[in-house]
Design a protein around this motif. Sequence first.
Motif, PDB file in Angstrom:
ATOM      1  N   SER A  49      40.599  39.419  41.870  1.00  0.00           N
ATOM      2  CA  SER A  49      39.537  39.080  40.930  1.00  0.00           C
ATOM      3  C   SER A  49      39.787  37.686  40.385  1.00  0.00           C
ATOM      4  CB  SER A  49      39.499  40.073  39.768  1.00  0.00           C
ATOM      5  OG  SER A  49      40.532  39.784  38.842  1.00  0.00           O
ATOM      6  N   SER A  53      39.509  39.107  34.304  1.00  0.00           N
ATOM      7  CA  SER A  53      38.554  40.177  34.624  1.00  0.00           C
ATOM      8  C   SER A  53      39.008  41.541  34.122  1.00  0.00           C
ATOM      9  CB  SER A  53      38.351  40.253  36.137  1.00  0.00           C
ATOM     10  OG  SER A  53      39.545  40.688  36.758  1.00  0.00           O
ATOM     11  N   LYS A  55      42.205  43.006  35.288  1.00  0.00           N
ATOM     12  CA  LYS A  55      43.006  43.694  36.307  1.00  0.00           C
ATOM     13  C   LYS A  55      44.184  44.441  35.687  1.00  0.00           C
ATOM     14  CE  LYS A  55      44.128  40.276  39.037  1.00  0.00           C
ATOM     15  NZ  LYS A  55      43.500  39.158  38.279  1.00  0.00           N
ATOM     16  N   LEU A 150      34.991  42.739  39.135  1.00  0.00           N
ATOM     17  CA  LEU A 150      34.008  41.821  38.570  1.00  0.00           C
ATOM     18  C   LEU A 150      33.750  42.242  37.139  1.00  0.00           C
ATOM     19  CD1 LEU A 150      31.692  39.665  38.771  1.00  0.00           C
ATOM     20  CD2 LEU A 150      30.215  41.527  39.549  1.00  0.00           C
ATOM     21  N   ALA A 151      34.075  41.373  36.182  1.00  0.00           N
ATOM     22  CA  ALA A 151      33.811  41.671  34.780  1.00  0.00           C
ATOM     23  C   ALA A 151      32.380  41.302  34.428  1.00  0.00           C
ATOM     24  CB  ALA A 151      34.784  40.914  33.884  1.00  0.00           C
ATOM     25  N   GLU A 154      31.457  37.740  33.550  1.00  0.00           N
ATOM     26  CA  GLU A 154      31.437  36.678  34.560  1.00  0.00           C
ATOM     27  C   GLU A 154      30.026  36.347  35.049  1.00  0.00           C
ATOM     28  OE1 GLU A 154      34.604  37.002  37.659  1.00  0.00           O
ATOM     29  OE2 GLU A 154      35.077  38.870  36.604  1.00  0.00           O
ATOM     30  N   LYS A 158      28.051  36.218  40.442  1.00  0.00           N
ATOM     31  CA  LYS A 158      29.384  35.936  40.979  1.00  0.00           C
ATOM     32  C   LYS A 158      29.527  36.362  42.448  1.00  0.00           C
ATOM     33  CE  LYS A 158      32.017  34.189  38.873  1.00  0.00           C
ATOM     34  NZ  LYS A 158      33.111  34.545  37.974  1.00  0.00           N
TER      35      LYS A 158
END
Length: 226
Positions: A49, A53, A55, A150-151, A154, A158
């Motif tokens: 990522s 994000s 992780k 994927l946050a 973002e 993206k």
Amino acid sequence: MCGQCGCEQPPAPQRLELHQWLLSRNDHQAAHNRAHFRSHGLRSVNLLSAPGSGKTALLEQLARRWPRPPIGVIVGDLATDNDARRLQAAGARAVQIRTGDLCHLDAALVDQAFAQLDCRGMDLLVIENVGNLVCPTAFDLGEERRLAVLAVTEGEDKPLKYPALFKSADAVVVNKSDLAEAVDFDRRAAFANLRAIAPQAELFELSARSGSGLDALIQWLDGQSS
């Protein structure tokens, strides 16, 4: 011979083409890693990522809720061992790789770190890659599955901007779902972009902070063949 001075002329230049995959050495090591992980009965996941994000927060929740703890984690960061210490506090067996200026992990670094990991009693190994959406995509580390994060912070586009990462993923986690409304996240557009770029990927929506939605991801990870 030169017709004017009689000196010998150098031979005409020749072009020699060499065809070799630049990552062949890495791929060879990755194949070794994969066999090594399998021989220990480990499911192996490469977690990728952008920075920030979530992780590590996701892995903290996974370490606490995995049905057969502990999990093993190989953590890649440019500097510090902060993430490894966080994960150890959550119950994971974690080994830190400090990459310095290197923007990705490679198979040799993972092999060296794995040698330091006590994998007795474990059945899940997660490789937390360096936060980067470009460079890590090209490097096979020996994992069985790739999991991209994927946050919602973002943005919905993206996957369109960094398609290579999402195309290589077996699953995508849309994280920080509890912030979606605050950042005006367009869920419908984001999922449409993910399905267009990565139709092969399983999609999970969750909050690593609260743990909401994590059970579905655990079931997916637990269902993968070791």
